[in-house]
Scaffold this motif. Structure first.
Motif, PDB file in Angstrom:
ATOM      1  N   ARG A 200      -1.529   5.088   0.897  1.00 10.86           N
ATOM      2  CA  ARG A 200      -1.872   3.887   0.126  1.00 10.86           C
ATOM      3  C   ARG A 200      -3.378   3.618   0.200  1.00 10.86           C
ATOM      4  O   ARG A 200      -4.000   3.202  -0.789  1.00 10.86           O
ATOM      5  CB  ARG A 200      -1.091   2.685   0.653  1.00 10.86           C
ATOM      6  CG  ARG A 200       0.416   2.806   0.449  1.00 10.86           C
ATOM      7  CD  ARG A 200       1.143   1.652   1.080  1.00 10.86           C
ATOM      8  NE  ARG A 200       0.999   0.435   0.283  1.00 10.86           N
ATOM      9  CZ  ARG A 200       1.118  -0.794   0.765  1.00 10.86           C
ATOM     10  NH1 ARG A 200       1.335  -0.975   2.064  1.00 10.86           N
ATOM     11  NH2 ARG A 200       0.990  -1.828  -0.014  1.00 10.86           N
ATOM     12  N   LEU A 235      -2.106   3.043  -7.343  1.00 11.39           N
ATOM     13  CA  LEU A 235      -1.518   2.040  -6.468  1.00 11.39           C
ATOM     14  C   LEU A 235      -1.146   0.818  -7.302  1.00 11.39           C
ATOM     15  O   LEU A 235      -2.010   0.219  -7.958  1.00 11.39           O
ATOM     16  CB  LEU A 235      -2.515   1.634  -5.376  1.00 11.39           C
ATOM     17  CG  LEU A 235      -1.963   0.768  -4.238  1.00 11.39           C
ATOM     18  CD1 LEU A 235      -0.989   1.576  -3.395  1.00 11.39           C
ATOM     19  CD2 LEU A 235      -3.109   0.262  -3.362  1.00 11.39           C
ATOM     20  N   GLY A 394       6.131  -0.437   1.505  1.00 13.19           N
ATOM     21  CA  GLY A 394       4.994   0.259   0.909  1.00 13.19           C
ATOM     22  C   GLY A 394       5.311   1.667   0.460  1.00 13.19           C
ATOM     23  O   GLY A 394       4.529   2.268  -0.294  1.00 13.19           O
ATOM     24  N   ASP A 397       5.189   2.529  -3.249  1.00 12.47           N
ATOM     25  CA  ASP A 397       3.854   2.612  -3.858  1.00 12.47           C
ATOM     26  C   ASP A 397       3.353   4.043  -3.973  1.00 12.47           C
ATOM     27  O   ASP A 397       2.487   4.332  -4.805  1.00 12.47           O
ATOM     28  CB  ASP A 397       2.847   1.805  -3.036  1.00 12.47           C
ATOM     29  CG  ASP A 397       3.095   0.306  -3.090  1.00 12.47           C
ATOM     30  OD1 ASP A 397       3.960  -0.115  -3.885  1.00 12.47           O
ATOM     31  OD2 ASP A 397       2.444  -0.432  -2.336  1.00 12.47           O
ATOM     32  N   LEU A 618      -4.011  -4.597  -1.271  1.00 11.40           N
ATOM     33  CA  LEU A 618      -3.580  -3.841  -0.096  1.00 11.40           C
ATOM     34  C   LEU A 618      -4.105  -4.461   1.191  1.00 11.40           C
ATOM     35  O   LEU A 618      -3.498  -4.314   2.263  1.00 11.40           O
ATOM     36  CB  LEU A 618      -4.047  -2.385  -0.214  1.00 11.40           C
ATOM     37  CG  LEU A 618      -3.710  -1.451   0.962  1.00 11.40           C
ATOM     38  CD1 LEU A 618      -2.204  -1.419   1.224  1.00 11.40           C
ATOM     39  CD2 LEU A 618      -4.243  -0.049   0.682  1.00 11.40           C
TER      40      LEU A 618
END
Length: 805
Positions: A200, A235, A394, A397, A618
């Motif tokens: 990420r 993202l 997450g 993502d 993020l």
């Protein structure tokens, strides 16, 4: 009107009376589940009488004629004090929490089913050696005999929580203990979570985002760009804030992927005042009530063993015998990899394998949900492992459209002999025996520290994945599952051993805080020519932050006040006062000082200000402090000073400006809460250990009974680890810490000490529910003696178990 008043009065009196009666009945039935530690119980399955002698602190000392009877009695003792905890751990491993918690527990159950924790645990039963199989059967029989005693004697269902969860208590099976060990192994590793986080970061800022975590591979230079593996992947903007590192509800004390830590350090005989080896161990866990750990002493045929057990398993994880001491620390081997599997367009039953489109291995399971329809889930597996869409927050993502994520983990094995390895440690007569036994450990991978009267030894044990040299990410990020170079070539056995000598000093720490904490331990241990039990206790309880000592001189280099004082009551004066305190501070994270609070708030605001403009949303998911990153930025290592410039603004900000602005922001937030006088602030006002009951802690009206709250010293990087929540309304809340502390003195073994974070009992009406919590907070311990006469002299009760027809 008078008649209406009289009837309202009568109704009110009746309601009050009914409430009082209901309260009395609830108290009566709850108290009935308190075990009588002075009772005699005839039990089926025993070969001879057994005594469970409970010390003043309710530590059971178990004396039996055979090992079978001793493990049987340990099952009884665990069930007497922690039956609800045991059943919740079992449910968590089986994926059956939703049966008692409802739909809120569905994600946890779904993950446990996909990982197959219970299935792999049950398969590994046949892989254990005969002695371990017999111990598991005896332990299960003891648990079941106590459940039978509860049922036959109407003992309040064994724990008051069961009145709120009316499901039947299933009898214990040996596979249940092995499944809980799988759950522990899954909770110890955070390798997959680190892969997702790094990917990420790479998506958010491909060139420099992963700098926050440092090199993914020791000695490596440039990191691979995750988008290069999956062109076009971006993202997404999150719909709502996520917290990947914060505690999740209904986790039953352990959460897969959380990553547990520990410290372990030892000194050989020539480095101790009494010429006998010393060893200290303090595993870090999520702070819950009751604690994950339970103190116990077993008088086995091989000798007495005393230390930390986990209810549900018949083994001492960290402890000592008369001739040997052992401690365990997560080895932080990269024991798992995530693979991104491409699903065939138009056919969701096939994925792209090494030989083209391949059929998923599928099966369906039904999750029963309290007060809701049952949920049928389809479990799919690839050549790389099970599909785990919700392994860590997450993960979606970093999974492109039309793909799914699979996990390969060393713990997904039905031939795992870890329980036999741990059992062998407990029964070992020497360091050599213990080292041989430890080689059976597969998952979790561990650093095992051993000590006897002659010296100390450190082993790294566990299953070690073998990767190719041309692996696209070398395990640092998720890998395309169809690439042969990304596959494991095999699984080896880790076999690293530290050299042994009489003057050896051994240190083992977990990875998350390892660098600062390891350096602090080095200085503390090397600062004395010889050590004693008390000096090891002092080291174990050290709350000086090496991160604070490293960061403050660098971050504040050009901010320290040297001019005329500003007017009282102004923000400038408050900043001067705060900097004045920090300039004289030695990094002691004492709960009674203001400096730790100012430092923690400053660094939190500073890191957020450094990363938010580059990483965007993020940044909300980064709840931990990364001291190495901040130091690299302020020292401009490899051009890392670029993070100080706010890209959206026209001017070019320097790091001193960002540091000053961050301090002002932190002081403003703290001032709004505690007033303008910085000298009156206290770290303990914000840094409190909130030890919640995972089942009932959030239930209205019960939290004040079930939960424990107390201020504590330390921080995320101190030797006495006290990890911060890092987000939400209470970012400085202590959520992790040493659930168990032990210091073993082989020169005088009965001079050894240990303690857990709560109390031995899981019953909120027991005086042993929280009687050790105050000792733990103050850094005090309980004597760790194997002397049977001493145990009997201070006994609060002696439970006698006799064979029944």
């Amino acid at each position: 009107m008078l008649i209406l008043f009289r009837w309202l009065l009568r109704l009110t009196v009746a309601l009050i009376a009914l409430s009082v009666i209901a309260g009395i009945l609830a108290w009566y039935f709850a108290v009935r589940s308190l075990p009588d530690y002075n009772a005699d119980y005839p039990m089926r399955g025993l070969t001879a009488p057994v005594e469970i002698v409970r010390s003043t602190e309710n530590v059971p000392h178990i004396f039996g004629a055979t090992d079978h009877d001793v493990f049987f009695a340990l099952g009884v003792a665990h069930a007497q004090d922690r039956l609800f905890q045991m059943t919740m751990l079992r449910r968590a491993a089986q994926g059956r929490l939703a049966e008692v918690y409802g739909a809120a527990a569905l994600p946890a159950d779904d993950l446990a089913r996909r990982l197959g924790l219970f299935r792999h645990g049950a398969q590994s039963l046949e892989a254990q050696d005969p002695e371990t199989q017999e111990a598991l059967r005896a332990y299960s029989a003891g648990v079941n005999e106590w459940i039978a005693q509860v049922n036959e004697g109407a003992m309040g269902r064994g724990a008051p929580e069961f009145f709120l969860f009316p499901q039947q208590i299933a009898y214990w099976q040996p596979a249940d203990s092995l499944a809980i060990l799988k759950l522990l192994a899954a909770s110890t590793t955070n390798a997959a979570a680190a892969e997702v986080f790094r990917a990420r970061l790479s998506l958010a800022w491909p060139e420099h985002g992963p700098e926050i975590l440092g090199p993914a591979i020791p000695g490596s230079g440039d990191q691979p760009r995750y988008a290069d593996q999956f062109p076009g992947l971006r993202l997404p903007v999150p719909e709502a804030r996520r917290d990947p590192e914060g505690p999740l509800p209904l986790t039953a004390f352990l959460r897969p992927g959380a990553g547990m830590g520990a410290n372990s350090f030892a000194a050989g005989a020539d480095r101790t005042a009494a010429h006998g080896s010393l060893l200290a161990n303090d595993p870090h866990t999520t702070l819950t009530v009751p604690s994950l750990y339970y103190l116990a002493r077993l008088q086995l045929q091989s000798g007495g063993a005393i230390g930390a057990t986990i209810p549900g398993m018949p083994v001492v994880f960290s402890g000592r015998t008369p001739q040997l001491a052992w401690g365990v620390t997560p080895a932080r081997i990269d024991d798992s990899d995530l693979y991104i599997e491409e699903v065939q367009p138009g056919n969701a039953d096939r994925y792209r394998g090494l030989r083209g489109w391949t059929q998923f291995d599928t099966r369906t399971e039904v999750i029963r949900v309290l007060d809701a329809p049952d949920q049928t889930i389809v479990l799919r597996e690839t050549e790389n492992g099970p599909i785990v869409s919700n392994l860590v927050p997450g993960l979606p993502d970093v999974v492109p459209l039309g793909h799914v994520a699979a996990l390969r983990w060393t713990g997904l094995s039905g031939q795992d002999q870890t329980m036999s390895g741990l059992m062998g440690l407990m029964r070992a007569a020497s360091r050599d025996d213990a080292a041989r036994a430890a080689t059976r450990i597969m998952a979790p991978a561990l650093q095992v520290t051993l000590a006897d009267t002659d010296g100390v030894q450190a082993l790294t044990v566990g299953a070690l994945p073998q990767r190719t040299d041309d692996s696209p990410t070398k395990g640092s990020m998720p890998t395309p599952g169809w690439l042969p170079e990304g596959r494991w070539t095999g699984i080896a056995t880790a076999a690293a051993t530290q050299d042994i000598s009489a003057d050896t000093m051994i240190i083992a720490t977990d990875e998350d805080g390892a660098m600062p904490r390891r350096g602090r331990l080095d200085r503390l241990l090397d600062g004395r020519e010889v050590h004693s039990r008390d000096s090891f206790i002092s080291v174990q309880l050290d709350v000086v932050s090496p991160a604070a000592r490293a960061l403050l001189p660098v971050v504040g280099a050009n901010l320290w006040f040297t001019g005329e004082p500003a007017a009282k009551g102004t923000p400038e004066r408050q900043r001067q006062d705060a900097l004045g305190l920090l300039a004289e501070w030695d990094g002691d994270m004492s709960e009674h000082l203001p400096e730790p609070l100012i430092y923690a708030a400053w660094m939190r605001a500073l890191q957020d200000r450094l990363i938010r403009d580059e990483l965007g949303p993020l940044a909300d998911d980064i709840s931990r402090l990364y001291p190495g990153f901040i130091e690299a930025v302020f020292r401009n290592r490899n051009g890392a000073g670029r993070w100080c410039d706010i890209v959206q603004s026209a001017p070019t900000e320097d790091c001193d400006t960002i540091a000053r602005q961050s301090l002002d922001r932190a002081l403003l937030e703290l001032g709004d809460r505690f007033g303008p006088d910085v000298t009156s602030w206290r770290w303990g006002d914000m840094h409190q250990a909130q030890q919640d009951h995972p089942a009932l802690g959030q239930v209205a009206g019960l939290g004040w009974i079930m939960n424990l709250t107390q201020p504590v010293s330390g921080g995320s990087f101190t030797v006495a680890e006290s990890g911060l929540l890092g987000c939400g309304a209470d970012p400085y809340e202590a959520v992790t810490g040493a659930g168990y502390r032990g210091v073993y003195d082989l020169a005088d073994p009965d001079n050894s000490v240990f303690v857990i974070a709560t109390g031995q009992s899981g019953h909120p009406f027991s005086r042993h529910y929280d009687d050790l919590a105050g000792l733990w907070r103050r850094g005090e311990y309980v004597r760790m003696s194997l002397d049977p006469d001493l145990a009997r002299a201070a006994a609060v009760g002696i439970t006698r178990l006799t064979p029944a027809p």
